[in-house]
Design an enzyme around this catalytic site. Sequence first.
Site, PDB file in Angstrom:
ATOM      1  CE  LYS A  15      20.311  -6.294 -22.728  1.00  0.00           C
ATOM      2  NZ  LYS A  15      20.909  -7.513 -22.143  1.00  0.00           N
ATOM      3  NE  ARG A  90      16.350 -11.068 -24.887  1.00  0.00           N
ATOM      4  CZ  ARG A  90      16.352 -10.096 -23.982  1.00  0.00           C
ATOM      5  NH1 ARG A  90      15.746  -8.961 -24.227  1.00  0.00           N
ATOM      6  NH2 ARG A  90      16.973 -10.266 -22.827  1.00  0.00           N
ATOM      7  NE  ARG A 129      19.944  -8.763 -12.862  1.00  0.00           N
ATOM      8  CZ  ARG A 129      19.783  -8.606 -14.182  1.00  0.00           C
ATOM      9  NH1 ARG A 129      20.374  -7.600 -14.810  1.00  0.00           N
ATOM     10  NH2 ARG A 129      19.068  -9.464 -14.872  1.00  0.00           N
ATOM     11  NE  ARG A 162      15.182  -9.751 -14.357  1.00  0.00           N
ATOM     12  CZ  ARG A 162      15.731  -9.387 -15.524  1.00  0.00           C
ATOM     13  NH1 ARG A 162      16.245  -8.182 -15.657  1.00  0.00           N
ATOM     14  NH2 ARG A 162      15.764 -10.219 -16.536  1.00  0.00           N
ATOM     15  NE  ARG A 173      17.572 -13.997 -18.269  1.00  0.00           N
ATOM     16  CZ  ARG A 173      17.995 -13.441 -17.139  1.00  0.00           C
ATOM     17  NH1 ARG A 173      18.025 -14.144 -16.027  1.00  0.00           N
ATOM     18  NH2 ARG A 173      18.399 -12.186 -17.121  1.00  0.00           N
TER      19      ARG A 173
HETATM   20  P1  ADP Z   1      18.032  -9.666 -19.568  1.00  0.00           P
HETATM   21  O1  ADP Z   1      18.709  -8.896 -20.647  1.00  0.00           O
HETATM   22  O2  ADP Z   1      18.712  -9.561 -18.251  1.00  0.00           O
HETATM   23  O3  ADP Z   1      17.733 -11.100 -19.938  1.00  0.00           O
HETATM   24  P2  ADP Z   1      15.442  -8.305 -20.003  1.00  0.00           P
HETATM   25  O4  ADP Z   1      14.827  -7.511 -18.946  1.00  0.00           O
HETATM   26  O5  ADP Z   1      15.891  -7.613 -21.244  1.00  0.00           O
HETATM   27  O6  ADP Z   1      16.629  -9.041 -19.257  1.00  0.00           O
HETATM   28  O7  ADP Z   1      14.470  -9.481 -20.469  1.00  0.00           O
HETATM   29  C1  ADP Z   1      13.890 -10.367 -19.542  1.00  0.00           C
HETATM   30  C2  ADP Z   1      13.049 -11.415 -20.265  1.00  0.00           C
HETATM   31  O8  ADP Z   1      11.964 -10.780 -20.965  1.00  0.00           O
HETATM   32  C3  ADP Z   1      13.777 -12.217 -21.344  1.00  0.00           C
HETATM   33  O9  ADP Z   1      14.495 -13.313 -20.817  1.00  0.00           O
HETATM   34  C4  ADP Z   1      12.598 -12.653 -22.218  1.00  0.00           C
HETATM   35  O10 ADP Z   1      11.880 -13.723 -21.627  1.00  0.00           O
HETATM   36  C5  ADP Z   1      11.687 -11.440 -22.190  1.00  0.00           C
HETATM   37  N1  ADP Z   1      12.005 -10.529 -23.311  1.00  0.00           N
HETATM   38  C6  ADP Z   1      12.531  -9.291 -23.219  1.00  0.00           C
HETATM   39  N2  ADP Z   1      12.732  -8.743 -24.441  1.00  0.00           N
HETATM   40  C7  ADP Z   1      12.339  -9.679 -25.335  1.00  0.00           C
HETATM   41  C8  ADP Z   1      12.322  -9.754 -26.752  1.00  0.00           C
HETATM   42  N3  ADP Z   1      12.778  -8.742 -27.517  1.00  0.00           N
HETATM   43  N4  ADP Z   1      11.834 -10.884 -27.335  1.00  0.00           N
HETATM   44  C9  ADP Z   1      11.388 -11.905 -26.599  1.00  0.00           C
HETATM   45  N5  ADP Z   1      11.400 -11.918 -25.259  1.00  0.00           N
HETATM   46  C10 ADP Z   1      11.871 -10.822 -24.623  1.00  0.00           C
END
Ligand code: ADP
Length: 220
Positions: A15, A90, A129, A162, A173
């Site tokens: 993404k 999400r 990564r 990360r 996740r």
């Molecule tokens: P990835 O898609 O690789 O998991 P992101 O950078 O989108 O990484 O998100 C990292 C973390 O941030 C998620 O695992 C969650 O803990 C938090 N997060 C991001 N977006 C949301 C969301 N819409 N709702 C709840 N938590 C979120």
Amino acid sequence: MAMNIILMGPPGAGKGTQAKKIIQEFAIPHISTGDMFREAIKKGTPLGVLAKSYIDKGDLVPDDVTIGLVKERLSQDDCQKGYLLDGFPRTLKQAEALEGLTKEIGREIALCLNIDVNKEELIRRISGRRVCKNCGAPYHIETAKPKVAGVCDICGGPLYQRADDNVEALETRLTHYEHDTKPLLDFYQKRNLLILLDGEGGSEKLFAEISRLLNEVRDD
Ligand code: ADP
Ligand code: ZN
């Protein structure tokens, strides 16, 4: 129609990579809740402290916090001509809140793009990564090495792993994705907004497909 786009998919689907290309080509703001949380963590704000306690374990940040953050961001002037949501919504609650909000402010979703990749490949991608601390560019220790180890090709910044890119947090996740996020496919399918994309065929090819789709929306 305005380019109001959602980019969805499991962690590691690519993404972030596609988002970078999209915002360059189509000049719309990139709204990544993950990036916003990481920024808050870096600054040490109260939001950052709260978010970190969830993110490091691979858990989702609570809906009310996340929804409030997006609400504020989406209402800003620069989102008038379109926006790219990455990592939001999400959960079903977030999707419902987003639907209400976008109706209210006249910025309704035009398209939901879901990038899918099989689980083995997601694990391989995420466990190797590395990300540039400075510009966020993604690398992989085997398949996308930088020219100089540990240094970003683009900006010279340091690469890091990360805190949530470890095996335990990743399992959590992926479980949240299956459990909380996958039901959204149905939500957007019912609204005729969903497009399923294959994230295993290379990022150039995927971007070509996304470009084609977004140009159709733009020309409406
Ligand atoms: P990835 O898609 O690789 O998991 P992101 O950078 O989108 O990484 O998100 C990292 C973390 O941030 C998620 O695992 C969650 O803990 C938090 N997060 C991001 N977006 C949301 C969301 N819409 N709702 C709840 N938590 C979120
Ligand atoms: Zn960089």
